[in-house]
Design an enzyme around this catalytic site. Structure first.
Site, PDB file in Angstrom:
ATOM      1  CB  CYS A  82      42.016 -11.402  25.439  1.00 22.03           C
ATOM      2  SG  CYS A  82      40.266 -11.757  25.194  1.00 22.03           S
ATOM      3  CB  CYS A 150      31.240 -19.746  10.152  1.00 22.58           C
ATOM      4  SG  CYS A 150      32.414 -20.582   9.087  1.00 22.58           S
TER       5      CYS A 150
END
Ligand code: FE
Length: 164
Positions: A82, A150
């Protein structure tokens, strides 16, 4: 019909408590609360196969596979789903794990959820705007947050430039 998105919504926890230290607050959100929503068919058209597998099906990219591991220029890392800016180069560091890693997200960029898949208790990181799966956050990062975000590189697009 129970959609994948609805299953995701039901799996999310509603904890208001701080977890894993400052800066990581688990919040409750409904399955349809994301600002950007598409059908699975639409996501498949919008994303590459690898992006879809990570963002919409929670796959993990192979370690050391992302070109973003070696990216050191100033800039912002945005959601591949997005385009919402998620992380700044100013918080990027290399813990040697094989994935792009950061010690903090941008404000109001991500949401988190408990992830008990594969018999682990991990904290999943999702895009706040589209709900795309980004990776996980662990409590073994550097100061000042002590957190290690991560993140799958394929879930992000790097935008080089000045960091506000
Ligand atoms: Fe997104």
């Amino acid at each position: 019909m129970i959609t994948r998105r609805r299953l995701l919504g039901m799996s999310l926890v509603s904890l208001g408590a701080l977890a894993l230290g400052s800066g990581l607050r688990q919040i409750a959100f409904a399955a349809d609360a994301f600002e950007v929503t598409h059908t699975d068919a639409e996501w498949q058209k919008l994303l590459t196969l690898d992006q879809y597998a990570v963002l919409r099906e929670k796959a993990t990219e192979p370690p050391e596979s992302s070109p973003l591991n070696a990216e050191t220029r100033p800039g912002l890392y945005a959601c591949a789903g997005c385009a919402l800016p998620l992380f700044s180069s100013t918080t990027k560091y290399d813990p040697g794990e094989g994935w792009p890693s950061f010690w903090a997200p941008l404000p109001h960029a991500i949401v988190t959820a408990e992830d008990h898949s594969y018999g682990n208790n991990r904290t999943e990181v999702l895009c706040r705007r589209c709900g795309g799966h980004l990776g996980h956050v662990f409590p073994d990062g550097p100061k000042p947050t002590g957190l290690r975000y991560c993140i799958d590189g394929v879930a992000m697009v790097f935008k080089p430039g000045a960091v506000g």
